[in-house]
Design a protein around this motif. Structure first.
Motif, mmCIF file in Angstrom:
data_model
loop_
_atom_site.group_PDB
_atom_site.id
_atom_site.type_symbol
_atom_site.label_atom_id
_atom_site.label_comp_id
_atom_site.label_asym_id
_atom_site.label_seq_id
_atom_site.Cartn_x
_atom_site.Cartn_y
_atom_site.Cartn_z
ATOM 1 N N ALA A 96 22.545 -26.576 36.385
ATOM 2 C CA ALA A 96 23.526 -27.239 37.255
ATOM 3 C C ALA A 96 24.297 -26.213 38.071
ATOM 4 O O ALA A 96 24.549 -26.411 39.266
ATOM 5 C CB ALA A 96 24.480 -28.082 36.412
ATOM 6 N N LYS A 97 24.665 -25.109 37.444
ATOM 7 C CA LYS A 97 25.419 -24.073 38.153
ATOM 8 C C LYS A 97 24.591 -23.475 39.291
ATOM 9 O O LYS A 97 25.127 -23.157 40.366
ATOM 10 C CB LYS A 97 25.861 -22.990 37.174
ATOM 11 N N ARG A 98 23.307 -23.329 39.071
ATOM 12 C CA ARG A 98 22.450 -22.778 40.120
ATOM 13 C C ARG A 98 22.298 -23.754 41.281
ATOM 14 O O ARG A 98 22.280 -23.345 42.444
ATOM 15 C CB ARG A 98 21.089 -22.395 39.531
ATOM 16 N N VAL A 104 32.290 -26.593 40.407
ATOM 17 C CA VAL A 104 32.639 -27.045 39.055
ATOM 18 C C VAL A 104 31.524 -27.922 38.499
ATOM 19 O O VAL A 104 31.245 -29.003 39.042
ATOM 20 C CB VAL A 104 33.955 -27.855 39.062
ATOM 21 N N ASP A 105 30.888 -27.492 37.408
ATOM 22 C CA ASP A 105 29.864 -28.355 36.820
ATOM 23 C C ASP A 105 30.534 -29.511 36.073
ATOM 24 O O ASP A 105 31.714 -29.443 35.716
ATOM 25 C CB ASP A 105 28.918 -27.556 35.921
ATOM 26 N N THR A 111 29.710 -30.363 42.726
ATOM 27 C CA THR A 111 29.425 -30.535 41.310
ATOM 28 C C THR A 111 27.998 -31.053 41.166
ATOM 29 O O THR A 111 27.255 -31.139 42.136
ATOM 30 C CB THR A 111 30.461 -31.472 40.656
ATOM 31 N N ASP A 112 27.609 -31.409 39.947
ATOM 32 C CA ASP A 112 26.227 -31.833 39.711
ATOM 33 C C ASP A 112 26.138 -33.337 39.528
ATOM 34 O O ASP A 112 27.144 -34.044 39.466
ATOM 35 C CB ASP A 112 25.644 -31.086 38.507
ATOM 36 N N GLN A 113 24.911 -33.830 39.400
ATOM 37 C CA GLN A 113 24.651 -35.269 39.377
ATOM 38 C C GLN A 113 25.107 -35.955 38.101
ATOM 39 O O GLN A 113 25.132 -37.188 38.030
ATOM 40 C CB GLN A 113 23.154 -35.521 39.562
ATOM 41 N N ASN A 114 25.480 -35.177 37.082
ATOM 42 C CA ASN A 114 25.893 -35.784 35.823
ATOM 43 C C ASN A 114 27.370 -36.171 35.788
ATOM 44 O O ASN A 114 27.857 -36.659 34.771
ATOM 45 C CB ASN A 114 25.595 -34.829 34.663
ATOM 46 N N VAL A 159 25.266 -32.428 43.693
ATOM 47 C CA VAL A 159 23.954 -31.838 43.933
ATOM 48 C C VAL A 159 23.014 -32.244 42.810
ATOM 49 O O VAL A 159 23.274 -31.971 41.639
ATOM 50 C CB VAL A 159 24.049 -30.307 44.025
ATOM 51 N N ALA A 160 21.922 -32.909 43.176
ATOM 52 C CA ALA A 160 20.959 -33.358 42.177
ATOM 53 C C ALA A 160 19.969 -32.268 41.832
ATOM 54 O O ALA A 160 19.681 -31.993 40.688
ATOM 55 C CB ALA A 160 20.229 -34.602 42.672
#
Length: 267
Positions: free
Chosen positions: A79-81, A209-210, A233-236, A255-256
């Motif tokens: 996710a960070k990447r 931020v994840d 952030t990520d898709q979760n 970001v997915a």
């Protein structure tokens, strides 16, 4: 990363989380033979990460902070990447930017190293400065101050005074926690003060931020989320938090995966 380095990282994480472990326990945890683990432990001891004794090993007393930072960097690494990739797309050649000492921001620095572009980079992270110091296209400025071993960052009055003389076009900042009150928090008072100062010196602010950081709370408040901030952030991230962020006025990018955004959010 090589298989051996992956195994070294797994051993360090095992020992940091579990304390003293026998060779057999470590071998089972990382799916390697006891003979291989004995050789790995010898190397890790020579590097100063661990100490061996009585048929097992533990983290070396003076290596806890460094290992803790390495473990945080590996947490939610994919996710960070993805977040770092989205942040990289926002960089403007020739601009002055600030990269703070967050582990997600460090992934952005690793991305910059892969495809350098002319930037003046200011940072308070020793690890990040070392990572980029030999990249010719970059001009790196490391803030002075007191070294905070937990995340290899410079904090304190000297670092804050340096920021008073700076202005940068973009700030990319991580977050230890984002609580239900829509505020960013950290566990260190000096880091909170420095982060607050960073926010005041940037034309554009992007938080990297994840999703695991949302709904958490730490001790010291940095700032309240507002309409001058972007959040990647990520898709979760739960939909409830997406709505909360939008209510604060933040522009949210979920970001997915690489070069793809979560449906319904800006790219």
């Amino acid at each position: 990363m090589t298989v051996k380095n992956d195994r070294f990282s797994a051993i360090r994480q095992r020992l940091y989380k579990s304390g003293y472990s026998t060779i057999q326990e470590i071998a089972y945890a990382v799916s390697a033979s006891p003979a291989i683990i004995r050789r790995d432990l010898l190397v890790l001891e020579q590097q100063g990460f661990i100490s061996r004794n009585h048929g097992g090993a533990q983290i070396a007393e003076d290596a806890g902070g460094e290992v803790a930072f390495a473990i945080r960097e590996q947490h939610n690494l994919a996710a960070k990447r993805y977040i770092a990739e989205a942040a990289f797309a926002r960089l403007k050649p020739g601009s002055a930017i600030f990269l703070d000492a967050g582990t997600t921001v460090l992934q952005l620095a690793r991305r910059i190293r892969l495809n350098p572009l002319p930037l003046s980079i200011f940072t308070n992270c020793v690890t990040l400065a070392q990572l980029l110091m030999d990249v010719g296209e970059l001009k790196i400025t490391l803030l002075g101050g007191r070294l905070r071993p937990e995340n290899a960052s410079m904090v304190g009055s000297l670092a804050e005074a340096a920021l008073d003389r700076l202005r940068f076009e973009q700030l990319f900042m991580g977050a230890g926690a984002i609580a239900e009150d829509n505020c960013v928090y950290t566990q260190d008072e000096e880091e909170a003060r420095l982060n607050e100062k960073m926010l005041s010196r940037a034309t554009k602010v992007t938080l990297l931020v994840d999703s695991s950081k949302f709904g958490q709370r730490s001790t010291y408040k940095v700032a309240r989320l507002n309409d001058e901030m972007d959040v990647i952030t990520d898709q979760n991230l739960p939909e409830s938090w997406t709505l909360k962020l939008q209510e604060t006025g933040c522009r949210v990018q979920q970001v997915a995966k690489k070069n793809e955004c979560y449906p319904g959010h800006p790219g």
